[in-house]
Design a protein around this motif. Structure first.
Motif, PDB file in Angstrom:
ATOM      1  N   GLN A  43     -41.942  -3.313  38.353  1.00 48.41           N
ATOM      2  CA  GLN A  43     -42.155  -4.801  38.228  1.00 48.41           C
ATOM      3  C   GLN A  43     -41.559  -5.427  36.944  1.00 48.41           C
ATOM      4  O   GLN A  43     -40.945  -6.586  36.966  1.00 48.41           O
ATOM      5  CB  GLN A  43     -43.881  -5.044  38.097  1.00 48.41           C
ATOM      6  CG  GLN A  43     -44.811  -4.411  39.242  1.00 48.41           C
ATOM      7  CD  GLN A  43     -46.066  -4.827  38.995  1.00 48.41           C
ATOM      8  OE1 GLN A  43     -46.572  -5.005  37.794  1.00 48.41           O
ATOM      9  NE2 GLN A  43     -46.963  -4.167  39.861  1.00 48.41           N
ATOM     10  N   ASP A  44     -41.425  -4.566  35.956  1.00 46.26           N
ATOM     11  CA  ASP A  44     -40.619  -5.020  34.751  1.00 46.26           C
ATOM     12  C   ASP A  44     -39.314  -5.243  35.101  1.00 46.26           C
ATOM     13  O   ASP A  44     -38.544  -6.237  34.631  1.00 46.26           O
ATOM     14  CB  ASP A  44     -40.880  -4.255  33.897  1.00 46.26           C
ATOM     15  CG  ASP A  44     -39.978  -4.492  32.352  1.00 46.26           C
ATOM     16  OD1 ASP A  44     -40.195  -5.588  31.825  1.00 46.26           O
ATOM     17  OD2 ASP A  44     -39.041  -3.718  32.100  1.00 46.26           O
ATOM     18  N   ASN A  67     -38.546  -8.524  37.303  1.00 44.36           N
ATOM     19  CA  ASN A  67     -38.711  -9.806  36.305  1.00 44.36           C
ATOM     20  C   ASN A  67     -37.548  -9.815  35.691  1.00 44.36           C
ATOM     21  O   ASN A  67     -36.899 -11.094  35.536  1.00 44.36           O
ATOM     22  CB  ASN A  67     -39.797  -9.389  35.222  1.00 44.36           C
ATOM     23  CG  ASN A  67     -41.376  -9.503  36.063  1.00 44.36           C
ATOM     24  OD1 ASN A  67     -41.254 -10.128  36.995  1.00 44.36           O
ATOM     25  ND2 ASN A  67     -42.199  -9.101  35.183  1.00 44.36           N
ATOM     26  N   ARG A  68     -36.863  -8.798  35.218  1.00 41.64           N
ATOM     27  CA  ARG A  68     -35.650  -8.913  34.539  1.00 41.64           C
ATOM     28  C   ARG A  68     -34.549  -9.243  35.522  1.00 41.64           C
ATOM     29  O   ARG A  68     -33.621 -10.131  35.133  1.00 41.64           O
ATOM     30  CB  ARG A  68     -35.196  -7.614  33.992  1.00 41.64           C
ATOM     31  CG  ARG A  68     -36.077  -7.082  32.692  1.00 41.64           C
ATOM     32  CD  ARG A  68     -35.779  -5.957  32.135  1.00 41.64           C
ATOM     33  NE  ARG A  68     -36.640  -5.362  31.061  1.00 41.64           N
ATOM     34  CZ  ARG A  68     -36.402  -4.920  29.946  1.00 41.64           C
ATOM     35  NH1 ARG A  68     -35.338  -5.059  29.446  1.00 41.64           N
ATOM     36  NH2 ARG A  68     -37.463  -4.780  29.078  1.00 41.64           N
ATOM     37  N   TRP A 115     -42.534  -2.620  26.952  1.00 44.08           N
ATOM     38  CA  TRP A 115     -41.265  -3.037  26.923  1.00 44.08           C
ATOM     39  C   TRP A 115     -41.033  -4.471  26.097  1.00 44.08           C
ATOM     40  O   TRP A 115     -42.022  -5.281  26.155  1.00 44.08           O
ATOM     41  CB  TRP A 115     -40.412  -3.496  28.310  1.00 44.08           C
ATOM     42  CG  TRP A 115     -40.372  -2.115  29.184  1.00 44.08           C
ATOM     43  CD1 TRP A 115     -41.288  -2.233  30.270  1.00 44.08           C
ATOM     44  CD2 TRP A 115     -39.626  -1.346  29.145  1.00 44.08           C
ATOM     45  NE1 TRP A 115     -40.903  -0.876  31.092  1.00 44.08           N
ATOM     46  CE2 TRP A 115     -39.921  -0.310  30.341  1.00 44.08           C
ATOM     47  CE3 TRP A 115     -38.756  -0.560  28.148  1.00 44.08           C
ATOM     48  CZ2 TRP A 115     -39.073   0.794  30.517  1.00 44.08           C
ATOM     49  CZ3 TRP A 115     -37.902   0.358  28.649  1.00 44.08           C
ATOM     50  CH2 TRP A 115     -38.373   1.256  29.520  1.00 44.08           C
ATOM     51  N   THR A 143     -38.670  -7.911  25.358  1.00 45.65           N
ATOM     52  CA  THR A 143     -37.287  -8.631  26.086  1.00 45.65           C
ATOM     53  C   THR A 143     -37.162  -9.986  25.131  1.00 45.65           C
ATOM     54  O   THR A 143     -38.152 -10.335  24.395  1.00 45.65           O
ATOM     55  CB  THR A 143     -37.643  -9.237  27.260  1.00 45.65           C
ATOM     56  OG1 THR A 143     -36.341 -10.029  27.927  1.00 45.65           O
ATOM     57  CG2 THR A 143     -38.887 -10.133  27.540  1.00 45.65           C
ATOM     58  N   ASN A 180     -44.986 -11.002  30.113  1.00 46.07           N
ATOM     59  CA  ASN A 180     -45.705 -10.486  31.258  1.00 46.07           C
ATOM     60  C   ASN A 180     -46.328  -9.546  31.347  1.00 46.07           C
ATOM     61  O   ASN A 180     -46.723  -8.869  30.054  1.00 46.07           O
ATOM     62  CB  ASN A 180     -44.505 -10.527  32.638  1.00 46.07           C
ATOM     63  CG  ASN A 180     -43.645  -9.642  32.225  1.00 46.07           C
ATOM     64  OD1 ASN A 180     -44.095  -8.413  31.894  1.00 46.07           O
ATOM     65  ND2 ASN A 180     -42.144  -9.940  32.603  1.00 46.07           N
ATOM     66  N   HIS A 184     -46.356  -6.304  31.639  1.00 44.38           N
ATOM     67  CA  HIS A 184     -45.667  -5.115  30.688  1.00 44.38           C
ATOM     68  C   HIS A 184     -44.682  -5.112  29.681  1.00 44.38           C
ATOM     69  O   HIS A 184     -44.294  -4.199  29.114  1.00 44.38           O
ATOM     70  CB  HIS A 184     -45.087  -4.085  31.873  1.00 44.38           C
ATOM     71  CG  HIS A 184     -45.830  -3.957  33.073  1.00 44.38           C
ATOM     72  ND1 HIS A 184     -46.966  -3.038  33.104  1.00 44.38           N
ATOM     73  CD2 HIS A 184     -45.745  -4.414  34.343  1.00 44.38           C
ATOM     74  CE1 HIS A 184     -47.527  -3.533  34.192  1.00 44.38           C
ATOM     75  NE2 HIS A 184     -46.905  -4.065  35.086  1.00 44.38           N
ATOM     76  N   THR A 185     -44.437  -6.663  29.455  1.00 44.06           N
ATOM     77  CA  THR A 185     -43.382  -6.847  28.629  1.00 44.06           C
ATOM     78  C   THR A 185     -43.880  -8.129  27.670  1.00 44.06           C
ATOM     79  O   THR A 185     -44.455  -8.939  27.952  1.00 44.06           O
ATOM     80  CB  THR A 185     -41.989  -7.341  29.225  1.00 44.06           C
ATOM     81  OG1 THR A 185     -41.716  -6.425  30.363  1.00 44.06           O
ATOM     82  CG2 THR A 185     -40.951  -7.285  28.327  1.00 44.06           C
TER      83      THR A 185
END
Lengths: 172, 704
Positions: free
Chosen positions: A26-27, A30-31, B554, B556, B563, B565-566
């Motif tokens: 998912q991460d 998104n990236r 994570w 960014t 979001n 997980h980030t």
């Protein structure tokens, strides 16, 4: 780079498909979608991939439908795409996570965010005026009005922000 | 000055009636004194205590015990006898009997008496400053002064840092410290390094011993709440439970500390008055300094919000001439209390920055001030471009003499051009960040680059974004408590001791952007840390750990929000952009509105209205953590002592909520009508965040 992808990894088409994938994917996804958006802004694929900690080959593999190879050999983004994007959106109702499968809608959300962040960092609200009364439509066809109320933005944006000054002084 | 409300108004009325009866109805002394308590009971003709003492040839001054004789028999203030009897002693009669008499010598009651003795007092320097700045004369109800009484017989001669003799029984200790510090520059018997060390030691000694120890409070770190008794501005004390109560330091005596800061404020007010009397203004001021707007000949200079107009009709302010500033400094000469080198000249020093360090010629310097503690001084070159005032090597940060053509640091030796003895740009608000060009380097010159870009933009010159603009803004912290180490324990599992993360190791910390928190986390309880990694290229590629939950995320720098997980973290470029537009919230713009991020031009004092009185602890132990972005909640920083009688929720919010239709409230809050009914009936109290939300709804309705 960020993480290797297996041959089974395919772009998610729906929220359900996206939610079923592991957190790492998912991460990664998104990236990837953000890299495509950056390429659309004119940044090279290599540079955009570097910004998001990705290998350009991963981006091509997962989001190839949104890219094409120009005559000069460089990858460029198509004018629009149908990649699934899960975007936090500031609406007049609340801060909500919306699903988009139209890059033009997600582009509006992205520009709205840029205007919001510009206002919160510098106090310049001129870019936000373009979004007054503007709505976006999510993948389910629901319309959401974008938030432009400055006091509300200040309130939402101050969550978890603490400075020397805020300890002793608050603006009325 | 307003008097505190009476604790026992009935008792006070009873005492007043008794005094009136004893003195005789409508009695008055021939001097005009008619306060019953000042009159001598049974005297005929009626006479007041002051006139009686004059007749008897006795002093008309009494020694008033501001904390009550039982609490502190030694601390007294000379007071006219009539005022002593009619006002001060009468006021103490209103204190609780146990506090006034303190039969067991309780330190708590003594502290209570100290607070009562000083409730709503202002230091005389502050009163004088107020008169100077506002032109209004306050009504003085009572006044007293603190008088030293005798000398401690335990004072002994000592050597400061083993080199400076001081005999506190014969000398004024602080004066000796200050004079010695000024003498240091002329001492040739010690090396420059020792001189620098001694200078710093004397500076800290003077500041801490002359002020700091009298205001010293310790915020206890215990997490369990304990019951404390608080003495505030009301006549009655109150009790509450707090987790981090303040405990006074060994020499804590706030009244004395307040006089010292009051004196400093008066000095600044004197200076401000001198400048404004001449029609001038200032770019910024700090605890003991002011940057006066001045040019060689003086005159008008354009400034948004300025009260004057230049020839082009543009808003302007008046710059004083250098001579006028020198004259102001000269006026402060008579206030210099020192002797020797320190006694030479004025206590108001014109900074060396105003002169070329080589030719010593006066020069025009410029100032860009963003907000408190965020300013820089600069020169303009032949093309009008800004050049920061610099006293250190831009390559290694080594401090050099301005005449040096090459850096004296043996590891550097590069060609340099310095224009000052000191660097004159502020690091406040940026100092906790690692050097983005080389995280292992202690060189802070990237901050100078950032300031130069800010100044260039403000003057209309192009300034490109620094090459590190998109790098995550990262700071370094030390593992100084188990709380910081705890989230790292999982990383230590299975590792040998030498490979583990241990106390006093470094960690990295980053700053989550606004809206950058991962979905579902509480922004006030979320902070990302990571094992120390000097290679900035790795920062975006490793998972970071939430200090509160131990979960990994994570990070960014792309996109605009976090979001699931980030976390979206701030970059150096974004940090600097926010820095450049930081609002000066203590001031108002020319129109009287509180400064916002886009406010520029001439500012004025922001006027405040007291809306709510909250008691908070004096001390915060976490200011460094706030600076490094480790703490995100006000509750983690200072202790609040809730006074139920002044509770905002009970006294203001709840009554106002009852005025709003339930359906409107339910729509605005998204809370259930039944929950709102319970709240409005006072049967339940919402969570702190919901309370905040309800308050905001009320504020919005009020402003509409």
């Amino acid at each position: 780079m960020h993480m290797p992808i297996s041959h089974d990894d395919r772009p998610p088409k729906t929220l359900e498909e996206y939610s079923e994938r592991p957190a790492e994917f998912q991460d990664l996804w998104n990236r990837v979608t953000q890299v495509v958006s950056r390429v659309r802004e004119g940044v090279s694929l290599a540079q955009a991939s570097r910004e998001f900690g990705l290998d350009p080959r991963v981006v091509i593999r997962l989001a190839g439908s949104a890219l094409f190879k120009a005559k000069n050999g460089r990858y460029e983004a198509r004018a629009s795409d149908r990649l699934l994007r899960l975007l936090m959106t500031l609406t007049t109702e609340d801060r909500v996570e919306l699903v988009f499968n139209d890059s033009q809608m997600s582009s509006i959300v992205g520009r709205h965010w840029a205007a919001v962040q510009r206002y919160l960092r510098t106090g310049d609200s001129s870019a936000l005026q373009d979004f007054q009364g503007q709505s976006v439509t999510d993948a389910s066809g629901n319309k959401w009005q974008l938030l432009t109320d400055l006091d509300e933005l200040d309130r939402l944006g101050s969550a978890g922000v603490l400075s020397f000054e805020s300890i002793y002084a608050r603006i009325a | 000055m307003k008097k505190s409300p009476l604790r026992d108004p009935e008792g006070a009325a009873r005492r007043a009636a008794t005094a009136k009866r004893r003195a005789g109805v409508n009695s008055r002394c021939e001097c005009g004194e008619q306060r019953p308590l000042a009159l001598i009971p049974g005297s005929s003709p009626t006479i007041c205590a002051k006139c009686q003492r004059e007749r008897e040839g006795r002093s008309i001054m009494d020694s008033h015990h501001p904390f009550g004789k039982a609490n502190d028999p030694e601390t007294t203030t000379p007071t006219p006898v009539n005022d002593h009897r009619a006002e001060l002693s009468k006021a103490q009669e209103d204190w609780p009997k146990r506090t006034r008499e303190n039969p067991d010598g309780s330190p708590l009651l003594r502290a209570a008496a100290c607070v009562r003795g000083f409730v709503e007092w202002y230091s005389l320097p502050d009163v004088a400053a107020s008169v100077l700045l506002t032109g209004r004369i306050p009504k003085i109800v009572d006044a007293f002064f603190l008088q030293p009484n005798g000398k401690l017989n335990t004072l002994k001669p000592t050597k400061l840092r083993g080199t400076i003799d001081v005999d506190p029984s014969r000398q004024d200790f602080f004066r000796a410290v200050i004079e010695e510090r000024r003498r240091l520059s002329k001492r040739m018997d010690i090396s420059e390094t020792d001189r620098s060390r001694l200078d710093k030691a004397l500076k800290v000694l003077a500041n801490a011993a002359s002020y700091g120890i009298y205001a010293e409070m310790h915020r206890l770190e215990s997490e369990s709440k304990i019951k404390v008794k608080c003495f505030g501005i009301d006549a009655d004390s109150f009790e509450c439970r707090v987790a981090h109560p303040d405990e006074p330091g060994e020499y804590c005596f706030p009244p004395l500390a307040s006089l010292i800061t009051g004196g400093a404020r008066l000095m600044l007010s004197l200076l401000e008055t001198c400048v404004t009397e001449l029609g001038g203004t200032y770019a910024m001021e700090d605890t003991d300094s002011m940057a006066v707007v001045a040019t060689e000949k003086g005159g008008l200079i354009p400034c948004a919000g300025g009260p004057l107009r230049n020839d082009d009709g543009v808003e302007a302010i008046k710059a004083l001439s250098w001579q006028q500033v020198d004259d102001i400094a000269e006026r402060f000469k008579s206030l210099n209390p020192y002797s020797g080198v320190a006694g030479e000249g004025s206590v108001l020093k014109i900074e060396d920055d105003n002169r070329d360090p080589l030719t010593l010629q006066r020069r025009q310097i410029f100032c860009l001030a963003i907000s408190a503690k965020r300013y820089t001084l600069f020169l303009k070159n032949n093309q009008g471009k800004p050049v920061l005032l610099r006293g250190t090597c831009p390559f290694c940060g080594h401090r050099n003499e301005p005449a040096n053509k090459f850096c004296k640091n043996p590891n550097c030796g590069r060609r340099i051009h310095l224009n000052n003895r000191e660097d004159r740009w502020s690091e406040h608000g940026l100092g906790h960040l690692l050097n983005p060009t080389d995280p292992e380097s202690e060189n802070r010159d990237w901050i100078a680059d950032a300031w130069l870009s800010i100044v260039k933009r403000s003057l209309g010159f192009p300034a490109s974004a620094p090459r590190f603009a998109s790098t995550p803004a990262v700071g370094r912290i030390t593992i100084s408590s188990p709380r910081v180490l705890q989230p790292m324990q999982k990383l230590n599992e299975g590792k040998s001791y030498s490979d583990q993360i241990k106390p006093f190791n470094f960690l990295l910390t980053c700053h989550v952007d606004r809206f950058g928190h991962p979905s579902g986390v509480d922004p006030e309880r979320f902070h990302l840390i990571s094992p120390y990694q000097p290679d900035s290229r790795r920062w975006l590629k490793t998972k970071w750990i939430d200090q509160y939950s131990g979960k990994q995320y994570w990070i960014t720098t792309g996109g605009h929000h976090g979001n699931r997980h980030t976390a979206r973290v701030k970059t150096y470029g974004e940090f600097l952009e926010e820095y450049e537009y930081h609002a000066e919230t203590k001031c108002a713009d020319a129109g009287g509105n509180i400064c916002r991020r886009q406010t520029v031009g001439l500012l004025q004092r922001g006027h405040v209205e007291i809306e709510q009185i909250k008691y908070i602890g004096k001390e915060s132990n976490s200011l460094e953590e706030v600076e490094t972005g480790m703490v995100h909640s006000e509750q983690s920083v200072y202790t609040e002592y809730p006074d139920p009688r002044r509770d905002e929720w009970q006294t203001k919010v709840l009554p106002a909520l009852k005025e709003i239709p339930l359906s409107d409230l339910a729509m605005a809050t998204a809370m259930s009508p039944s929950a709102l009914k319970e709240i409005r009936a006072g049967r339940s109290r919402p969570h702190r965040k919901n309370q905040q939300r309800l308050k905001e709804i009320l504020d919005n309705r009020r402003t509409r």
